[in-house]
Design a protein around this motif. Structure first.
Motif, PDB file in Angstrom:
ATOM      1  N   GLY A   1     -10.172  33.990   8.616  1.00 11.75           N
ATOM      2  CA  GLY A   1     -11.503  33.398   8.595  1.00 11.75           C
ATOM      3  C   GLY A   1     -11.497  31.988   8.046  1.00 11.75           C
ATOM      4  O   GLY A   1     -12.135  31.083   8.600  1.00 11.75           O
ATOM      5  N   VAL A   2     -10.759  31.771   6.950  1.00  8.61           N
ATOM      6  CA  VAL A   2     -10.681  30.442   6.345  1.00  8.61           C
ATOM      7  C   VAL A   2     -10.018  29.457   7.304  1.00  8.61           C
ATOM      8  O   VAL A   2     -10.457  28.298   7.437  1.00  8.61           O
ATOM      9  CB  VAL A   2      -9.895  30.502   5.020  1.00  8.61           C
ATOM     10  CG1 VAL A   2      -9.642  29.094   4.480  1.00  8.61           C
ATOM     11  CG2 VAL A   2     -10.660  31.331   3.996  1.00  8.61           C
ATOM     12  N   TYR A   3      -8.971  29.902   7.989  1.00  9.17           N
ATOM     13  CA  TYR A   3      -8.272  29.013   8.934  1.00  9.17           C
ATOM     14  C   TYR A   3      -9.213  28.507  10.023  1.00  9.17           C
ATOM     15  O   TYR A   3      -9.246  27.305  10.330  1.00  9.17           O
ATOM     16  CB  TYR A   3      -7.092  29.762   9.561  1.00  9.17           C
ATOM     17  CG  TYR A   3      -6.455  28.992  10.699  1.00  9.17           C
ATOM     18  CD1 TYR A   3      -5.583  27.936  10.448  1.00  9.17           C
ATOM     19  CD2 TYR A   3      -6.729  29.322  12.030  1.00  9.17           C
ATOM     20  CE1 TYR A   3      -5.005  27.222  11.492  1.00  9.17           C
ATOM     21  CE2 TYR A   3      -6.155  28.624  13.074  1.00  9.17           C
ATOM     22  CZ  TYR A   3      -5.299  27.568  12.798  1.00  9.17           C
ATOM     23  OH  TYR A   3      -4.737  26.861  13.829  1.00  9.17           O
ATOM     24  N   HIS A   4      -9.971  29.397  10.612  1.00 13.27           N
ATOM     25  CA  HIS A   4     -10.860  28.981  11.697  1.00 13.27           C
ATOM     26  C   HIS A   4     -12.079  28.218  11.180  1.00 13.27           C
ATOM     27  O   HIS A   4     -12.708  27.466  11.936  1.00 13.27           O
ATOM     28  CB  HIS A   4     -11.292  30.194  12.513  1.00 13.27           C
ATOM     29  CG  HIS A   4     -10.203  30.741  13.377  1.00 13.27           C
ATOM     30  ND1 HIS A   4      -9.712  30.067  14.478  1.00 13.27           N
ATOM     31  CD2 HIS A   4      -9.480  31.893  13.285  1.00 13.27           C
ATOM     32  CE1 HIS A   4      -8.746  30.786  15.044  1.00 13.27           C
ATOM     33  NE2 HIS A   4      -8.593  31.892  14.339  1.00 13.27           N
ATOM     34  N   ALA A   5     -12.402  28.382   9.906  1.00  9.41           N
ATOM     35  CA  ALA A   5     -13.482  27.595   9.324  1.00  9.41           C
ATOM     36  C   ALA A   5     -13.066  26.142   9.113  1.00  9.41           C
ATOM     37  O   ALA A   5     -13.902  25.230   9.107  1.00  9.41           O
ATOM     38  CB  ALA A   5     -13.915  28.203   7.989  1.00  9.41           C
ATOM     39  N   LEU A   6     -11.748  25.928   8.975  1.00  6.68           N
ATOM     40  CA  LEU A   6     -11.243  24.577   8.694  1.00  6.68           C
ATOM     41  C   LEU A   6     -10.545  23.923   9.876  1.00  6.68           C
ATOM     42  O   LEU A   6     -10.154  22.754   9.791  1.00  6.68           O
ATOM     43  CB  LEU A   6     -10.258  24.637   7.509  1.00  6.68           C
ATOM     44  CG  LEU A   6     -10.830  25.168   6.187  1.00  6.68           C
ATOM     45  CD1 LEU A   6      -9.735  25.242   5.136  1.00  6.68           C
ATOM     46  CD2 LEU A   6     -11.986  24.304   5.714  1.00  6.68           C
ATOM     47  N   SER A   7     -10.378  24.649  10.978  1.00  4.76           N
ATOM     48  CA  SER A   7      -9.682  24.107  12.143  1.00  4.76           C
ATOM     49  C   SER A   7     -10.654  23.870  13.287  1.00  4.76           C
ATOM     50  O   SER A   7     -11.822  24.264  13.234  1.00  4.76           O
ATOM     51  CB  SER A   7      -8.582  25.067  12.591  1.00  4.76           C
ATOM     52  OG  SER A   7      -9.139  26.310  13.007  1.00  4.76           O
ATOM     53  N   GLY A   8     -10.173  23.237  14.344  1.00  2.00           N
ATOM     54  CA  GLY A   8     -11.002  22.970  15.514  1.00  2.00           C
ATOM     55  C   GLY A   8     -12.213  22.139  15.170  1.00  2.00           C
ATOM     56  O   GLY A   8     -12.133  21.117  14.479  1.00  2.00           O
ATOM     57  N   GLY A   9     -13.366  22.586  15.643  1.00  3.02           N
ATOM     58  CA  GLY A   9     -14.612  21.873  15.346  1.00  3.02           C
ATOM     59  C   GLY A   9     -15.245  22.295  14.040  1.00  3.02           C
ATOM     60  O   GLY A   9     -16.347  21.862  13.713  1.00  3.02           O
ATOM     61  N   ARG A  10     -14.537  23.175  13.279  1.00  4.55           N
ATOM     62  CA  ARG A  10     -15.001  23.655  11.976  1.00  4.55           C
ATOM     63  C   ARG A  10     -16.361  24.352  12.039  1.00  4.55           C
ATOM     64  O   ARG A  10     -17.139  24.302  11.106  1.00  4.55           O
ATOM     65  CB  ARG A  10     -15.032  22.506  10.953  1.00  4.55           C
ATOM     66  CG  ARG A  10     -13.666  21.883  10.720  1.00  4.55           C
ATOM     67  CD  ARG A  10     -13.707  20.907   9.554  1.00  4.55           C
ATOM     68  NE  ARG A  10     -12.372  20.365   9.304  1.00  4.55           N
ATOM     69  CZ  ARG A  10     -12.076  19.527   8.307  1.00  4.55           C
ATOM     70  NH1 ARG A  10     -13.046  19.134   7.478  1.00  4.55           N
ATOM     71  NH2 ARG A  10     -10.854  19.091   8.139  1.00  4.55           N
ATOM     72  N   GLN A  11     -16.616  25.001  13.169  1.00  4.44           N
ATOM     73  CA  GLN A  11     -17.825  25.825  13.339  1.00  4.44           C
ATOM     74  C   GLN A  11     -19.103  25.041  13.060  1.00  4.44           C
ATOM     75  O   GLN A  11     -20.029  25.532  12.430  1.00  4.44           O
ATOM     76  CB  GLN A  11     -17.750  27.051  12.417  1.00  4.44           C
ATOM     77  CG  GLN A  11     -16.440  27.802  12.460  1.00  4.44           C
ATOM     78  CD  GLN A  11     -16.082  28.316  13.839  1.00  4.44           C
ATOM     79  OE1 GLN A  11     -16.947  28.757  14.585  1.00  4.44           O
ATOM     80  NE2 GLN A  11     -14.803  28.262  14.185  1.00  4.44           N
TER      81      GLN A  11
END
Length: 632
Positions: free
Chosen positions: A28-38
């Motif tokens: 969850g933390v990884y995807h919150a900080l990667s890409g467009g950061r949600q």
């Protein structure tokens, strides 16, 4: 007291369980900080339409296979035999129909909330809101139940408080869903699917080794009538028959993969229709494998206790069949550090996958159907924040439902599951009326499901008054229990403390959100003889959804006919199932050319001299705009 310590988890087990929890949070933390950061609702709710086929398929697999199924299916094999396994036939039929019908319909419309389709089809805000409210209630009640189920198992084998376990499970699921969005949900589902398969496989291997061989397992199960795959009895009060299971599971999986918000949100997040269909179809063999393993695990456990001559359920060592799997794990894996921890991770994998999928779906429904048009002036980052806060809100709600089970025990859980079962048939009927009929109007779409819900809820509540109608197979021997001193393997003092709440809860749990088929596991001495209205109350729990659909459709069509149907209103063929194309793919072209007749398109080329394809685009956009402005 020393025996109690033997039954508890060790340090290695807690380490395994902690690693699993931390891994889920890390994703969850990884995807919150990667890409467009949600930072946009598109990324947060649909992953920017960039999901991959295999992860999406695995996510579809575990989203609807909760800890309820992991505990309930082995209990079903143990107590009623293998008839339930025939449901795989219905799963196959329902999934194939989904790829031919629902997936093309929803994907081509590119909607985020499934209930937006109802607005487009009926041009009615009321119908859309009805579907949304039903979906929200069913999902919240299911998430609460899915959270409570593994928590009671954890207390039974470790003494860890139920309330603390609920907070950990709901907290972890809410956190990684809130910060990571759809991407975090899908990739944690991938991790959890691997853990689920590994944990179940470990149980099977240990059981087969203890019994001696796979053939010995089947031999023992056959001797005790557990391999009863085919029961062609047409009696609707029989809980497990070939017809009730196949029909109900066909509808169940057609609805699960076709109209459920969590499924639609996933396959519509894939880049192409071909990949969307591939993801749903790929889930079929994986679903088949998972259900096969879980059912076989139940047979292996039964064979093991028959082999040693001590049925712990008949002996009273455990109080419900749903405790048979955790009992077996603590009985046979005590000398292998880490394996009981893996089993707990397996249970909580099922719980977390259901919770995260439900939270993401609820956030999408509430935003798209209730809030989007009200906050359309906000910046995109603020809109994304709103959807995250919705996840947090529903996480708290599901935690509250789970905690109510502790305070009030059976009745609240039974009521919530009965409510969910009644809702599923009504919700499915809404989509059938919309997609399969051209005469249904918004008045019929409102009336039919509401009346159906009331009737099925009445039947389901009446069914709770019937005791001793469990139709269990004869139990196994207990002659060697004293010799083996089986009670030394289990923390019976802790178990007895949670017996009543666990029994009341799991007694009404099943495989999918709210459509509870009441796979109970409390032994009754004899089946009750049904009389009068009890024949209605006593119908198989598998038939609640089919009966609800039938009632809703009949009433919906009658009301629509009585109120003039859809006369004078053009229904675009994009909102009606192309049955002729989907199901008659081998028909001659002249038959397909007439397919528009079954789509309600009496004049396929023009309306008032204007090309229909131009009108469709215009009307589609106008209704989409009306959705956002909440115009009736």
């Amino acid at each position: 007291m020393g025996l109690e310590r033997e039954a508890r988890l060790g340090i290695a087990d807690y380490v395994v369980f902690a690693v699993f929890i931390l891994s889920s949070l890390t994703i969850g933390v990884y995807h919150a900080l990667s890409g467009g950061r949600q930072r946009t609702t598109k990324e947060y709710l649909t992953a920017d339409k960039k999901l991959k086929v295999v992860p999406t398929s695995l996510s579809l697999l575990v989203s609807f296979q909760s800890a309820i199924m992991i505990l309930g299916y082995p209990a079903e094999m143990y107590m009623r035999g293998a008839q339930l396994y025939i449901g795989n036939i219905g799963m196959l039929i329902g999934t194939i129909l989904t790829t031919r019908l629902w997936v093309p319909l929803f994907y081509n419309l590119q909607i985020t909330s499934t209930f937006e389709y109802l607005h487009l089809r009926f041009d009615s805000v009321a119908v859309r809101k009805l579907g949304s409210v039903m979906g929200i209630i069913a999902t919240v009640s299911y998430m609460g139940t899915a959270t409570f189920a593994p928590s009671t198992a954890l207390e039974a084998v470790t003494g860890f408080p139920v309330w603390a376990s609920i907070l950990v499970t709901a907290g972890v699921g809410t956190i990684y869903t809130c910060i990571g969005g759809m991407k975090a949900v899908v990739w944690t589902d991938v991790l959890q699917s691997v853990i689920m398969l590994g944990g179940i496989l470990a149980v099977i291997v240990m059981g087969v080794v203890k019994v001696g061989s796979v053939s010995k397992v089947f031999e023992i199960c056959q001797e005790h009538e557990r391999l009863n795959f085919f029961d062609f009895n047409f009696d609707p009060t029989r809980i497990n028959t070939f017809w009730t299971i196949v029909v109900s599971d066909t509808i169940l999986w057609w609805q699960v993969y076709g109209t459920n918000q969590a499924s639609v949100q996933r396959f519509c997040s894939l880049p192409t229709l071909k990949k969307a269909n591939a993801a749903v179809l790929l889930a079929v063999p994986m679903q088949f494998l998972l259900i096969t393993m879980i059912c076989f695990a139940g047979l292996v456990i039964f064979a093991y206790y028959m082999h040693i001559g001590c049925d712990p359920l008949e002996q009273g060592i455990i109080q419900t069949g749903n405790q048979i799997l955790p009992y077996f794990v603590m009985d046979t894996f005590r000398s292998l550090p880490g394996f009981p921890g893996l089993f707990l991770a397996t249970l909580f994998s099922g719980a977390l996958s259901s919770i995260s999928s439900g939270l993401n779906a609820l956030s999408a429904i509430t935003w798209e159907d209730f809030l989007k048009h009200r906050f359309r002036h906000l910046k995109e980052s603020r809109k994304a924040l709103c959807t995250k806060l919705l996840v947090l809100f529903y996480g708290i709600c599901s935690t509250g439902v789970a905690c109510l089970a502790i305070l009030i025990k059976g009745p609240v859980i039974q009521a919530s599951q009965t409510l969910g079962g009644a809702i599923n048939g009504s919700t499915a009927a809404l989509f059938i009326l919309a997609a399969f009929t051209v005469t249904s109007n918004w008045k019929g779409a409102l009336t039919g499901p509401i009346v159906s819900f009331i009737i099925i809820l009445w039947i389901a509540i009446g069914g709770q008054s019937i005791k001793g109608h469990n139709q269990y197979l004869p139990p196994g021997p207990t002659d060697r229990c004293d010799i083996l001193n089986r009670t030394s393997f289990y923390n019976t003092s802790v178990l007895n403390n949670v017996t009543s709440s666990y029994n009341d809860t799991i007694e009404t749990l099943t495989v999918y959100d709210g459509d509870l088929l009441n796979r109970s596991s409390t032994l009754e001495p004899n089946d009750q003889e049904l009389t009068g209205i009890q024949h209605l109350y006593g119908i198989s729990y598998f038939l609640y959804a089919p009966l609800g659909i039938l009632i809703a459709i009949v009433i919906g069509l009658v009301v629509s006919w009585a109120t003039g149907g859809e006369k004078g209103r053009y229904i675009d063929k994009a909102y009606i199932f192309p049955l002729c194309d989907a199901l008659c793919c081998c028909c001659p072209s002249r038959v397909k050319d007439k397919g528009c007749a079954c789509r309600g398109d009496n004049n396929p080329r023009q309306e008032n001299g204007v090309e229909r394809n131009v009108l469709r685009d215009t009307k589609f956009q106008s209704i989409k705009t009306a959705n956002e402005e909440s115009r009736c």
